[in-house]
Design a protein around this motif. Sequence first.
Motif, PDB file in Angstrom:
ATOM      1  N   CYS A  37       6.794   9.973 -13.793  1.00 13.98           N
ATOM      2  CA  CYS A  37       7.923   9.308 -13.142  1.00 13.98           C
ATOM      3  C   CYS A  37       7.743   7.798 -13.230  1.00 13.98           C
ATOM      4  CB  CYS A  37       8.010   9.733 -11.670  1.00 13.98           C
ATOM      5  SG  CYS A  37       8.319  11.492 -11.437  1.00 13.98           S
ATOM      6  N   THR A  38       8.851   7.081 -13.177  1.00  9.91           N
ATOM      7  CA  THR A  38       8.746   5.628 -13.159  1.00  9.91           C
ATOM      8  C   THR A  38       8.212   5.190 -11.801  1.00  9.91           C
ATOM      9  OG1 THR A  38      11.052   5.435 -12.489  1.00  9.91           O
ATOM     10  CG2 THR A  38      10.581   5.294 -14.855  1.00  9.91           C
ATOM     11  N   GLN A  39       7.780   3.946 -11.725  1.00  6.56           N
ATOM     12  CA  GLN A  39       7.043   3.482 -10.552  1.00  6.56           C
ATOM     13  C   GLN A  39       7.821   3.594  -9.241  1.00  6.56           C
ATOM     14  OE1 GLN A  39       5.368  -0.471 -10.759  1.00  6.56           O
ATOM     15  NE2 GLN A  39       3.957  -0.017  -9.125  1.00  6.56           N
ATOM     16  N   ASP A  40       9.099   3.201  -9.200  1.00 10.21           N
ATOM     17  CA  ASP A  40       9.827   3.216  -7.929  1.00 10.21           C
ATOM     18  C   ASP A  40       9.976   4.612  -7.335  1.00 10.21           C
ATOM     19  OD1 ASP A  40       9.993   0.464  -7.850  1.00 10.21           O
ATOM     20  OD2 ASP A  40      12.009   0.402  -8.720  1.00 10.21           O
ATOM     21  N   ASN A  64      -1.496  -0.400 -15.801  1.00 14.72           N
ATOM     22  CA  ASN A  64      -2.294  -1.290 -16.619  1.00 14.72           C
ATOM     23  C   ASN A  64      -1.433  -1.705 -17.798  1.00 14.72           C
ATOM     24  OD1 ASN A  64      -3.955  -1.608 -19.191  1.00 14.72           O
ATOM     25  ND2 ASN A  64      -5.446  -1.993 -17.576  1.00 14.72           N
ATOM     26  N   ALA A  65      -1.074  -2.972 -17.852  1.00 12.74           N
ATOM     27  CA  ALA A  65      -0.171  -3.462 -18.891  1.00 12.74           C
ATOM     28  C   ALA A  65      -0.796  -3.398 -20.275  1.00 12.74           C
ATOM     29  CB  ALA A  65       0.265  -4.895 -18.574  1.00 12.74           C
ATOM     30  N   THR A  66      -2.085  -3.649 -20.378  1.00 16.46           N
ATOM     31  CA  THR A  66      -2.741  -3.650 -21.686  1.00 16.46           C
ATOM     32  C   THR A  66      -2.662  -2.280 -22.346  1.00 16.46           C
ATOM     33  OG1 THR A  66      -4.275  -5.345 -20.923  1.00 16.46           O
ATOM     34  CG2 THR A  66      -4.908  -4.116 -22.898  1.00 16.46           C
ATOM     35  N   HIS A  67      -2.979  -1.247 -21.591  1.00 17.20           N
ATOM     36  CA  HIS A  67      -2.966   0.118 -22.121  1.00 17.20           C
ATOM     37  C   HIS A  67      -1.649   0.839 -21.818  1.00 17.20           C
ATOM     38  CE1 HIS A  67      -7.200   0.048 -23.265  1.00 17.20           C
ATOM     39  NE2 HIS A  67      -7.441  -0.560 -22.119  1.00 17.20           N
ATOM     40  N   GLU A  68      -0.792   0.195 -21.054  1.00 14.76           N
ATOM     41  CA  GLU A  68       0.474   0.797 -20.620  1.00 14.76           C
ATOM     42  C   GLU A  68       0.243   2.165 -19.989  1.00 14.76           C
ATOM     43  OE1 GLU A  68       3.872   0.477 -23.201  1.00 14.76           O
ATOM     44  OE2 GLU A  68       3.116  -1.384 -24.069  1.00 14.76           O
ATOM     45  N   MET A  69      -0.747   2.216 -19.099  1.00 13.74           N
ATOM     46  CA  MET A  69      -1.078   3.451 -18.405  1.00 13.74           C
ATOM     47  C   MET A  69      -0.606   3.383 -16.963  1.00 13.74           C
ATOM     48  SD  MET A  69      -2.356   5.807 -20.183  1.00 13.74           S
ATOM     49  CE  MET A  69      -2.870   6.879 -18.857  1.00 13.74           C
ATOM     50  N   GLN A  70      -0.484   4.552 -16.379  1.00 13.94           N
ATOM     51  CA  GLN A  70      -0.063   4.667 -14.987  1.00 13.94           C
ATOM     52  C   GLN A  70      -0.869   5.782 -14.329  1.00 13.94           C
ATOM     53  OE1 GLN A  70       4.160   4.331 -13.559  1.00 13.94           O
ATOM     54  NE2 GLN A  70       3.934   6.549 -13.445  1.00 13.94           N
ATOM     55  N   ALA A  71      -1.207   5.577 -13.083  1.00 16.95           N
ATOM     56  CA  ALA A  71      -1.915   6.585 -12.301  1.00 16.95           C
ATOM     57  C   ALA A  71      -1.445   6.475 -10.858  1.00 16.95           C
ATOM     58  CB  ALA A  71      -3.425   6.364 -12.384  1.00 16.95           C
ATOM     59  N   TYR A  72      -1.755   7.494 -10.071  1.00 18.69           N
ATOM     60  CA  TYR A  72      -1.451   7.416  -8.641  1.00 18.69           C
ATOM     61  C   TYR A  72      -2.495   8.185  -7.856  1.00 18.69           C
ATOM     62  CZ  TYR A  72       0.659  12.134  -8.736  1.00 18.69           C
ATOM     63  OH  TYR A  72       0.878  13.485  -8.857  1.00 18.69           O
ATOM     64  N   THR A  73      -2.573   7.848  -6.568  1.00 19.22           N
ATOM     65  CA  THR A  73      -3.458   8.554  -5.646  1.00 19.22           C
ATOM     66  C   THR A  73      -2.664   8.926  -4.400  1.00 19.22           C
ATOM     67  OG1 THR A  73      -4.146   6.491  -4.587  1.00 19.22           O
ATOM     68  CG2 THR A  73      -5.543   7.319  -6.369  1.00 19.22           C
ATOM     69  N   GLY A  74      -3.165   9.904  -3.694  1.00 19.50           N
ATOM     70  CA  GLY A  74      -2.529  10.288  -2.448  1.00 19.50           C
ATOM     71  C   GLY A  74      -3.227  11.470  -1.801  1.00 19.50           C
ATOM     72  N   PHE A  75      -2.634  11.929  -0.716  1.00 15.85           N
ATOM     73  CA  PHE A  75      -3.190  13.026   0.075  1.00 15.85           C
ATOM     74  C   PHE A  75      -2.111  14.061   0.341  1.00 15.85           C
ATOM     75  CE2 PHE A  75      -4.056  14.924   4.287  1.00 15.85           C
ATOM     76  CZ  PHE A  75      -5.262  15.548   3.998  1.00 15.85           C
ATOM     77  N   ASN A  76      -2.471  15.319   0.180  1.00 12.38           N
ATOM     78  CA  ASN A  76      -1.553  16.404   0.475  1.00 12.38           C
ATOM     79  C   ASN A  76      -2.019  17.093   1.760  1.00 12.38           C
ATOM     80  OD1 ASN A  76       0.024  18.692   0.641  1.00 12.38           O
ATOM     81  ND2 ASN A  76       0.075  18.995  -1.565  1.00 12.38           N
ATOM     82  N   PRO A  77      -1.313  16.852   2.883  1.00 13.07           N
ATOM     83  CA  PRO A  77      -1.734  17.464   4.150  1.00 13.07           C
ATOM     84  C   PRO A  77      -1.573  18.980   4.171  1.00 13.07           C
ATOM     85  CG  PRO A  77       0.369  16.359   4.424  1.00 13.07           C
ATOM     86  CD  PRO A  77      -0.112  16.031   3.038  1.00 13.07           C
ATOM     87  N   ASP A  78      -0.726  19.514   3.295  1.00 16.52           N
ATOM     88  CA  ASP A  78      -0.530  20.965   3.256  1.00 16.52           C
ATOM     89  C   ASP A  78      -1.765  21.683   2.720  1.00 16.52           C
ATOM     90  OD1 ASP A  78       2.046  20.564   4.196  1.00 16.52           O
ATOM     91  OD2 ASP A  78       2.944  20.641   2.197  1.00 16.52           O
ATOM     92  N   THR A  79      -2.489  21.031   1.814  1.00 16.39           N
ATOM     93  CA  THR A  79      -3.655  21.653   1.189  1.00 16.39           C
ATOM     94  C   THR A  79      -4.968  20.960   1.542  1.00 16.39           C
ATOM     95  OG1 THR A  79      -3.372  20.277  -0.774  1.00 16.39           O
ATOM     96  CG2 THR A  79      -2.302  22.455  -0.791  1.00 16.39           C
ATOM     97  N   GLY A  80      -4.876  19.768   2.125  1.00 11.37           N
ATOM     98  CA  GLY A  80      -6.072  19.012   2.454  1.00 11.37           C
ATOM     99  C   GLY A  80      -6.744  18.397   1.241  1.00 11.37           C
ATOM    100  N   ASN A  81      -5.968  18.124   0.195  1.00 15.29           N
ATOM    101  CA  ASN A  81      -6.513  17.595  -1.049  1.00 15.29           C
ATOM    102  C   ASN A  81      -6.204  16.124  -1.249  1.00 15.29           C
ATOM    103  OD1 ASN A  81      -5.402  20.623  -2.476  1.00 15.29           O
ATOM    104  ND2 ASN A  81      -7.517  20.154  -2.007  1.00 15.29           N
ATOM    105  N   ILE A  82      -7.198  15.407  -1.738  1.00 16.53           N
ATOM    106  CA  ILE A  82      -6.998  14.057  -2.241  1.00 16.53           C
ATOM    107  C   ILE A  82      -6.732  14.203  -3.736  1.00 16.53           C
ATOM    108  CG2 ILE A  82      -8.122  11.855  -2.743  1.00 16.53           C
ATOM    109  CD1 ILE A  82      -9.717  12.270  -0.120  1.00 16.53           C
ATOM    110  N   VAL A  83      -5.707  13.520  -4.219  1.00 16.40           N
ATOM    111  CA  VAL A  83      -5.306  13.665  -5.614  1.00 16.40           C
ATOM    112  C   VAL A  83      -5.378  12.316  -6.321  1.00 16.40           C
ATOM    113  CG1 VAL A  83      -3.373  14.268  -7.150  1.00 16.40           C
ATOM    114  CG2 VAL A  83      -3.762  15.573  -5.048  1.00 16.40           C
ATOM    115  N   VAL A  84      -5.927  12.339  -7.526  1.00 18.44           N
ATOM    116  CA  VAL A  84      -5.906  11.200  -8.433  1.00 18.44           C
ATOM    117  C   VAL A  84      -5.314  11.726  -9.726  1.00 18.44           C
ATOM    118  CG1 VAL A  84      -7.242   9.453  -9.666  1.00 18.44           C
ATOM    119  CG2 VAL A  84      -8.013  10.253  -7.419  1.00 18.44           C
ATOM    120  N   ALA A  85      -4.170  11.200 -10.139  1.00 20.28           N
ATOM    121  CA  ALA A  85      -3.496  11.696 -11.339  1.00 20.28           C
ATOM    122  C   ALA A  85      -3.199  10.548 -12.293  1.00 20.28           C
ATOM    123  CB  ALA A  85      -2.198  12.409 -10.960  1.00 20.28           C
ATOM    124  N   PHE A  86      -3.479  10.763 -13.564  1.00 17.66           N
ATOM    125  CA  PHE A  86      -3.176   9.800 -14.615  1.00 17.66           C
ATOM    126  C   PHE A  86      -2.078  10.369 -15.497  1.00 17.66           C
ATOM    127  CE2 PHE A  86      -6.467   6.578 -14.464  1.00 17.66           C
ATOM    128  CZ  PHE A  86      -7.377   7.146 -13.596  1.00 17.66           C
TER     129      PHE A  86
END
Length: 146
Positions: A37-40, A64-86
């Motif tokens: 998804c786009t950033q917004d 990251n503008a150089t590599h044009e990469m995107q990632a996000y982090t967050g928490f899912n309270p339904d599962t108790g998981n911390i997520v890091v996705a690239f």
Amino acid sequence: MKFALAIIAVLVAVATAATYSEKTAMSALYYCKSAYCTQDPLTSWTCDACSYHPNFQIKGVYENATHEMQAYTGFNPDTGNIVVAFRGSHNIPNWISDLNFIKTTYPNANCLGCEVHRGFLEVWQSMQTQVLPDVQALANQHPSAE
């Protein structure tokens, strides 16, 4: 499909047994799709793929503008998981990075003999100063999270 190429690190509650779980696979699939998804809409967790995890709490979106990469982090309270996705390969700079596929030693003294895809390592090293503080904050906020 684009999302099939996504590189994701999902810290999930999958005991030590490495059994296949369709539920876990679908969960990871939608985290991967969300990374495209786009950033917004990603920041507000309103993109179409985000609806699979409606209660997910986004912590940060990183680019990251150089590599044009995107990632996000967050928490899912339904599962108790911390997520890091690239996001996986999405454009020409990403595909060029993919060509740098030779394995190299992972630079961590606690991981003897570990190797990593050189292109991903370069992307990770360029983004880790953004990602790691948020992962640590999430771990502090949710000490029982996985």
